[in-house]
Scaffold this active site. Sequence first.
Site, PDB file in Angstrom:
ATOM      1  N   LEU A   1       0.870  -1.191   0.000  1.00 49.30           N
ATOM      2  CA  LEU A   1       0.000   0.000   0.000  1.00 49.30           C
ATOM      3  C   LEU A   1       0.903   1.237   0.000  1.00 49.30           C
ATOM      4  O   LEU A   1       1.811   1.355   0.841  1.00 49.30           O
ATOM      5  CB  LEU A   1      -0.890  -0.012   1.254  1.00 49.30           C
ATOM      6  CG  LEU A   1      -1.664   1.266   1.587  1.00 49.30           C
ATOM      7  CD1 LEU A   1      -2.629   1.643   0.475  1.00 49.30           C
ATOM      8  CD2 LEU A   1      -2.446   1.097   2.890  1.00 49.30           C
ATOM      9  N   ILE A   2       0.661   2.143  -0.947  1.00 53.85           N
ATOM     10  CA  ILE A   2       1.482   3.374  -1.038  1.00 53.85           C
ATOM     11  C   ILE A   2       0.546   4.587  -0.976  1.00 53.85           C
ATOM     12  O   ILE A   2      -0.512   4.593  -1.612  1.00 53.85           O
ATOM     13  CB  ILE A   2       2.280   3.438  -2.373  1.00 53.85           C
ATOM     14  CG1 ILE A   2       2.988   2.108  -2.660  1.00 53.85           C
ATOM     15  CG2 ILE A   2       3.280   4.586  -2.353  1.00 53.85           C
ATOM     16  CD1 ILE A   2       3.745   2.084  -3.994  1.00 53.85           C
TER      17      ILE A   2
ATOM     18  N   GLY B   1      -0.067   8.832  -1.593  1.00 47.07           N
ATOM     19  CA  GLY B   1       0.414   9.973  -2.395  1.00 47.07           C
ATOM     20  C   GLY B   1       0.935   9.579  -3.766  1.00 47.07           C
ATOM     21  O   GLY B   1       2.037   9.978  -4.156  1.00 47.07           O
ATOM     22  N   CYS B   2       0.120   8.826  -4.534  1.00 49.72           N
ATOM     23  CA  CYS B   2       0.588   8.281  -5.824  1.00 49.72           C
ATOM     24  C   CYS B   2       0.106   9.076  -7.036  1.00 49.72           C
ATOM     25  O   CYS B   2       0.240   8.592  -8.161  1.00 49.72           O
ATOM     26  CB  CYS B   2       0.151   6.822  -5.969  1.00 49.72           C
ATOM     27  SG  CYS B   2       0.906   5.745  -4.748  1.00 49.72           S
ATOM     28  N   SER B   3      -0.446  10.278  -6.834  1.00 53.46           N
ATOM     29  CA  SER B   3      -0.923  11.036  -8.003  1.00 53.46           C
ATOM     30  C   SER B   3       0.246  11.581  -8.821  1.00 53.46           C
ATOM     31  O   SER B   3       0.083  11.907  -9.993  1.00 53.46           O
ATOM     32  CB  SER B   3      -1.818  12.196  -7.557  1.00 53.46           C
ATOM     33  OG  SER B   3      -1.058  13.111  -6.791  1.00 53.46           O
TER      34      SER B   3
ATOM     35  N   GLY C   1       4.985  12.227  -8.859  1.00 56.78           N
ATOM     36  CA  GLY C   1       6.306  12.146  -8.220  1.00 56.78           C
ATOM     37  C   GLY C   1       6.729  10.769  -7.729  1.00 56.78           C
ATOM     38  O   GLY C   1       6.528   9.749  -8.400  1.00 56.78           O
ATOM     39  N   ILE C   2       7.319  10.759  -6.557  1.00 57.04           N
ATOM     40  CA  ILE C   2       7.938   9.549  -5.999  1.00 57.04           C
ATOM     41  C   ILE C   2       6.892   8.445  -5.811  1.00 57.04           C
ATOM     42  O   ILE C   2       7.144   7.275  -6.137  1.00 57.04           O
ATOM     43  CB  ILE C   2       8.631   9.893  -4.652  1.00 57.04           C
ATOM     44  CG1 ILE C   2       9.788  10.871  -4.894  1.00 57.04           C
ATOM     45  CG2 ILE C   2       9.111   8.622  -3.947  1.00 57.04           C
ATOM     46  CD1 ILE C   2      10.384  11.494  -3.631  1.00 57.04           C
TER      47      ILE C   2
ATOM     48  N   SER D   1      13.330  12.783   4.360  1.00 59.25           N
ATOM     49  CA  SER D   1      14.108  13.703   3.534  1.00 59.25           C
ATOM     50  C   SER D   1      15.461  13.908   4.210  1.00 59.25           C
ATOM     51  O   SER D   1      15.588  13.666   5.422  1.00 59.25           O
ATOM     52  CB  SER D   1      13.377  15.046   3.480  1.00 59.25           C
ATOM     53  OG  SER D   1      14.174  16.058   2.913  1.00 59.25           O
TER      54      SER D   1
ATOM     55  N   TYR E   1       8.586  22.301   7.622  1.00 59.68           N
ATOM     56  CA  TYR E   1       8.675  21.069   6.819  1.00 59.68           C
ATOM     57  C   TYR E   1       9.737  20.159   7.437  1.00 59.68           C
ATOM     58  O   TYR E   1       9.494  18.975   7.696  1.00 59.68           O
ATOM     59  CB  TYR E   1       9.021  21.405   5.367  1.00 59.68           C
ATOM     60  CG  TYR E   1       9.373  20.184   4.536  1.00 59.68           C
ATOM     61  CD1 TYR E   1       8.398  19.249   4.191  1.00 59.68           C
ATOM     62  CD2 TYR E   1      10.686  19.948   4.108  1.00 59.68           C
ATOM     63  CE1 TYR E   1       8.715  18.126   3.437  1.00 59.68           C
ATOM     64  CE2 TYR E   1      11.011  18.837   3.355  1.00 59.68           C
ATOM     65  CZ  TYR E   1      10.025  17.916   3.025  1.00 59.68           C
ATOM     66  OH  TYR E   1      10.347  16.796   2.286  1.00 59.68           O
TER      67      TYR E   1
HETATM   68  N1  NAP Z   1      10.737  16.426  -4.193  1.00 63.33           N
HETATM   69  C1  NAP Z   1      11.685  16.553  -3.284  1.00 63.33           C
HETATM   70  O1  NAP Z   1      12.632  17.332  -3.450  1.00 63.33           O
HETATM   71  C2  NAP Z   1      11.658  15.681  -2.040  1.00 63.33           C
HETATM   72  C3  NAP Z   1      12.848  15.549  -1.306  1.00 63.33           C
HETATM   73  C4  NAP Z   1      12.859  14.778  -0.151  1.00 63.33           C
HETATM   74  C5  NAP Z   1      11.682  14.167   0.262  1.00 63.33           C
HETATM   75  N2  NAP Z   1      10.545  14.316  -0.454  1.00 63.33           N
HETATM   76  C6  NAP Z   1       9.319  13.656   0.055  1.00 63.33           C
HETATM   77  O2  NAP Z   1       8.857  12.734  -0.900  1.00 63.33           O
HETATM   78  C7  NAP Z   1       7.446  12.547  -0.731  1.00 63.33           C
HETATM   79  C8  NAP Z   1       6.764  12.633  -2.091  1.00 63.33           C
HETATM   80  O3  NAP Z   1       6.965  13.932  -2.621  1.00 63.33           O
HETATM   81  P1  NAP Z   1       7.193  14.211  -4.184  1.00 63.33           P
HETATM   82  O4  NAP Z   1       8.523  14.817  -4.341  1.00 63.33           O
HETATM   83  O5  NAP Z   1       6.839  13.021  -4.965  1.00 63.33           O
HETATM   84  O6  NAP Z   1       6.136  15.410  -4.406  1.00 63.33           O
HETATM   85  P2  NAP Z   1       4.712  15.453  -5.136  1.00 63.33           P
HETATM   86  O7  NAP Z   1       4.880  15.070  -6.565  1.00 63.33           O
HETATM   87  O8  NAP Z   1       4.141  16.793  -4.813  1.00 63.33           O
HETATM   88  O9  NAP Z   1       3.871  14.302  -4.410  1.00 63.33           O
HETATM   89  C9  NAP Z   1       3.309  14.467  -3.141  1.00 63.33           C
HETATM   90  C10 NAP Z   1       2.131  13.539  -3.060  1.00 63.33           C
HETATM   91  O10 NAP Z   1       1.543  13.630  -1.746  1.00 63.33           O
HETATM   92  C11 NAP Z   1       0.162  13.739  -1.929  1.00 63.33           C
HETATM   93  N3  NAP Z   1      -0.568  14.273  -0.793  1.00 63.33           N
HETATM   94  C12 NAP Z   1      -0.526  15.512  -0.237  1.00 63.33           C
HETATM   95  N4  NAP Z   1      -1.391  15.591   0.792  1.00 63.33           N
HETATM   96  C13 NAP Z   1      -1.985  14.365   0.891  1.00 63.33           C
HETATM   97  C14 NAP Z   1      -2.969  13.814   1.741  1.00 63.33           C
HETATM   98  N5  NAP Z   1      -3.565  14.535   2.701  1.00 63.33           N
HETATM   99  N6  NAP Z   1      -3.344  12.505   1.563  1.00 63.33           N
HETATM  100  C15 NAP Z   1      -2.778  11.762   0.589  1.00 63.33           C
HETATM  101  N7  NAP Z   1      -1.869  12.243  -0.276  1.00 63.33           N
HETATM  102  C16 NAP Z   1      -1.477  13.530  -0.116  1.00 63.33           C
HETATM  103  C17 NAP Z   1       0.002  14.606  -3.167  1.00 63.33           C
HETATM  104  O11 NAP Z   1      -1.325  14.542  -3.661  1.00 63.33           O
HETATM  105  P3  NAP Z   1      -1.987  15.727  -4.569  1.00 63.33           P
HETATM  106  O12 NAP Z   1      -1.576  15.439  -5.978  1.00 63.33           O
HETATM  107  O13 NAP Z   1      -3.446  15.568  -4.349  1.00 63.33           O
HETATM  108  O14 NAP Z   1      -1.427  17.035  -4.068  1.00 63.33           O
HETATM  109  C18 NAP Z   1       1.029  13.909  -4.059  1.00 63.33           C
HETATM  110  O15 NAP Z   1       0.489  12.730  -4.600  1.00 63.33           O
HETATM  111  C19 NAP Z   1       6.992  13.600   0.269  1.00 63.33           C
HETATM  112  O16 NAP Z   1       6.806  13.009   1.536  1.00 63.33           O
HETATM  113  C20 NAP Z   1       8.152  14.583   0.303  1.00 63.33           C
HETATM  114  O17 NAP Z   1       8.245  15.244   1.534  1.00 63.33           O
HETATM  115  C21 NAP Z   1      10.490  15.052  -1.596  1.00 63.33           C
END
Ligand code: NAP
Length: 286
Positions: A7-8, A10-12, A14-15, A141, A154
Amino acid sequence: MAPRIVLITGCSSGIGLWAAVVMAKQPDFKVYATMRNTGKKGDLEKAAGGCLDKTLFIRKLDVKDDKTFKPVLDEIINSNGKLDVLINNAGLGMLTISEAAPVEGVRHIFDTNVIGLFQLTQAIIPIMKKQKAGHIVNVTSVGGIAGVPYNTMYCASKFAVEGMTESLAVELMDDNIRFSLIEPGPVNTSFRENIQEASGTGLDNPDIDEDTKKKFVTLVNSISDSFAKVAQTGEDIAKVILKAVTDEKPCLRYQTSEYGAMRAKQALVDSTGNNFLDMFRAEIKN
Ligand SMILES: NC(=O)c1ccc[n+]([C@@H]2O[C@H](COP(=O)([O-])OP(=O)(O)OC[C@H]3O[C@@H](n4cnc5c(N)ncnc54)[C@H](OP(=O)(O)O)[C@@H]3O)[C@@H](O)[C@H]2O)c1
């Protein structure tokens, strides 16, 4: 062999999107890829290709709304009889002059990154305890082990998840529930576009003095330039997550790049914290 059930959150994008696709393409995985707004499932559907509804299932789950947990968990247990891996990936950033940060924005960050993650983990621990097996992977992070100026709350939220994870890893060791932290440095995803969901930067706040605003712009630009040089892709991080969940003896911490490993070493080995401060002193002088 029965597939491993994952189960993952936040899959819309990015990561989370990449982790779902990379795992669903493995021969022995079945992935429940969740998102808070299933109206945004188009990119994942496209990336999933032939895996969709075979080894990758898209479901709604909002980490801030615990009512959305039960339907997904009931479906997983009714269809598969088990849940092997939880990947707590959903998260939001916040980039702002700290004295301008609105408290409701700070609450939104903590409700999402910390409380929501914890509540979902709480809902899954009894399932894994009953199985006497499970692996919970929390995406934090480099900002969860070393602060980043203006990313204050954050980073605070990611430090909270680091502490939570270390504690749970020991608390549930005897139940054969493993915990891992994935600690990416900068990643090119929608994260930066979404960073202001919780607040503005404070630059338009008339109560903040001009020197502070200038310092914010200079330091944020300089950090962004340094980050751009070492940024990874969502797929890079997904491969590290796959390694964590397939390692025979999963580590507690996985940095995803040399940059991340260097920052982690600096933060975790120098108990005085002076090396960390010196690094930013040099950044500010430049
Ligand atoms: N990008 C970076 O530089 C970076 C670096 C280190 C760590 N991270 C971590 O990696 C993880 C993924 O981030 P990402 O870089 O892939 O960014 P991202 O593309 O913005 O993805 C974030 C995801 O979290 C979802 N989300 C936000 N609020 C939520 C909620 N209440 N319930 C369920 N899903 C929710 C978003 O959904 P919506 O599409 O609906 O907004 C999106 O699917 C995060 O935890 C972030 O802190 C990111």
